[in-house]
Design an enzyme around this catalytic site. Structure first.
Site, short mmCIF file in Angstrom:
data_model
loop_
_atom_site.label_atom_id
_atom_site.label_comp_id
_atom_site.label_asym_id
_atom_site.label_seq_id
_atom_site.Cartn_x
_atom_site.Cartn_y
_atom_site.Cartn_z
CG ASP A 1 -109.69 8.83 28.56
OD1 ASP A 1 -110.21 7.92 27.91
OD2 ASP A 1 -109.39 9.94 28.09
CD GLU B 1 -109.94 8.55 19.14
OE1 GLU B 1 -110.90 9.06 18.51
OE2 GLU B 1 -109.63 8.90 20.29
#
Ligand code: 2M8
Length: 415
Positions: free
Chosen positions: A161, A389
């Site tokens: 995104d 992450e």
């Protein structure tokens, strides 16, 4: 504990019983490509649990075939936006469980292949292949965009995104002034590692506009945001190859998948730029993000192209590769790009899933020693900094969520 034991421990701790959440605090729901990558890693150690993950994600499938990007099995008010934003119950064809109305990179067929190759379970392919086929067919039908056979995404949330490759299309999205945006993400992660306020407002504005048509614009071109993402299309091309192969395992009809794979791969191959040594839309500039490298994963680079892509881009110190003072690769945006940001997610940091796709791509292109080098670097990073992450390319500092599921699961596969 060994690295593999630590990875499995992360997955066990993130396991809610119904699904494995992407991270312990930031991401409490089920996400599509997270669960697929988790299932793929579990194929190495616990295929039964991997298959349960596939089944739980498919509970969110819509009647038209779409597998949504998020499934809200249980309430988690600590994450916004949740089911209240999407209101899937008011949309025709939505499943019983609340979900989002958009999709994500279709890795699931590839995960199902890994599970089948690890330990076939009688009846599993018969159960899931028609559903995977319906999803892929939906993408070809609803998301075709131009004559190229490539499919479009209608929201940045359908891919990486916050990547700078979406900036231009996103800048065209109008936002209403003064609307309050609740940012639960920043309760757990520093603001300079997450999307900016204006981008978040645009994400919500796109959802708002897509909602008017039950998330089914008459065509992708009608959406307030539309982008033909080479990363998404490369994942789809590889997944169609895997799906056609899986149909062959049960003597089913893999014709649609095989034809789609061929068309997608041809269209991706046509994106080669002989000057830049990367892939991008003909007639446009390179995105200067890892999407320009992803067709490697779809296996469309010939020997000379793969060699050049590795030497001149993926491993080149001034672009995506290890550099003096910035030893961790592959950066999610080129270091030569004006948009490069070493901390902000998808705009520069190193990701384990990106590296995993590129390692597979290098293997597919016959660059086995190069794949090994990237595998070694990737495992060195998780060994040193844990299952984050994403990571700072200069320091290796863990960023975003810690104990991140796909980083742990893909470590199991890489090992
Ligand atoms: C990120 O996306 C979510 C929204 O869907 C978020 O920012 O809160 C992205 O990295 C996405 O690709 C990923 O699937 C998701 C969960 O890990 O987080």
């Amino acid at each position: 504990m060994t690295l593999a034991e630590r990875a499995l421990d992360v997955l066990r701790r993130n396991d809610t019983g119904l699904f494995i959440k992407p991270g312990p605090r930031v991401y409490p729901f089920q996400w599509n490509w997270d669960s697929a990558l988790v299932a793929l890693g579990l194929a190495r150690v616990d295929p039964g649990r991997g298959r349960a993950e596939v089944r739980s994600l498919l509970r969110g499938q819509w009647a038209d075939g779409m597998v949504p990007h998020m499934v809200f099995h249980t309430p988690a008010p600590e994450y916004r936006p949740g089911p209240e934003l999407w209101d899937s119950a008011s949309c025709p064809g939505a499943p019983e469980v609340p979900t989002s109305g958009i999709t994500q990179p279709p890795v699931l067929a590839t995960a199902v292949r890994a599970l089948h190759e690890a330990a076939p379970e009688p009846g599993f392919l018969e159960e899931v292949l028609p559903r995977l086929d319906a999803w892929h067919a939906w993408l070809g039908r609803e998301r075709s965009f131009d004559d190229s056979s490539l499919v479009a995404i209608v929201h940045p949330w359908e891919s990486a995104d916050n990547s700078p490759r979406f900036d231009r299309a996103l800048a065209g999205v109008d936002v209403e002034p003064g609307v309050e945006v609740e940012r639960t993400d920043r309760a757990h992660v520093d603001a300079d590692e997450r999307p900016t306020e204006i981008d978040y407002r645009r994400y919500l504005a796109i959802v708002d506009r897509l909602q008017a048509s039950g998330y089914r614009p008459a065509s992708a071109a009608e959406s307030p945001f539309v982008y033909v993402d080479l990363a998404f299309n490369s994942v789809l091309a590889a997944a169609e190859v895997d799906l056609a192969w899986l149909w062959g395992e049960i003597g089913g009809d893999g014709e649609r998948a095989a034809r789609a794979a061929e068309r997608l791969r041809e269209a991706l191959a046509a994106c080669w730029d002989v000057d830049e040594a990367v892939f991008h839309h003909p007639g446009e500039d390179a995105s200067e993000t890892v999407a320009d490298l992803f067709p490697l994963y779809a296996g469309v680079a010939d020997g000379i192209q793969a060699r050049r892509l590795f030497d001149e881009a993926l491993w080149a110190p001034e672009r995506y590769g290890p550099a003096p003072g910035s030893p961790w690769a592959v950066t999610s945006a080129s270091k030569a790009s004006a948009a490069f940001d070493a901390r902000r997610y998808w705009r520069g940091p190193v990701w384990i899933n990106v590296n995993w796709f590129l390692i597979r791509g290098l293997e597919r292109s016959g660059l086995v020693a190069e794949a090994d080098a990237l595998r070694g670097l990737t495992l060195g990073l998780v060994e040193r900094s844990g299952f984050a992450e994403y990571y700072h390319p200069a320091t290796g500092e863990p960023l975003g969520s810690r104990d991140f599921s796909w980083s742990a699961a893909l470590t199991l596969d890489l090992l």
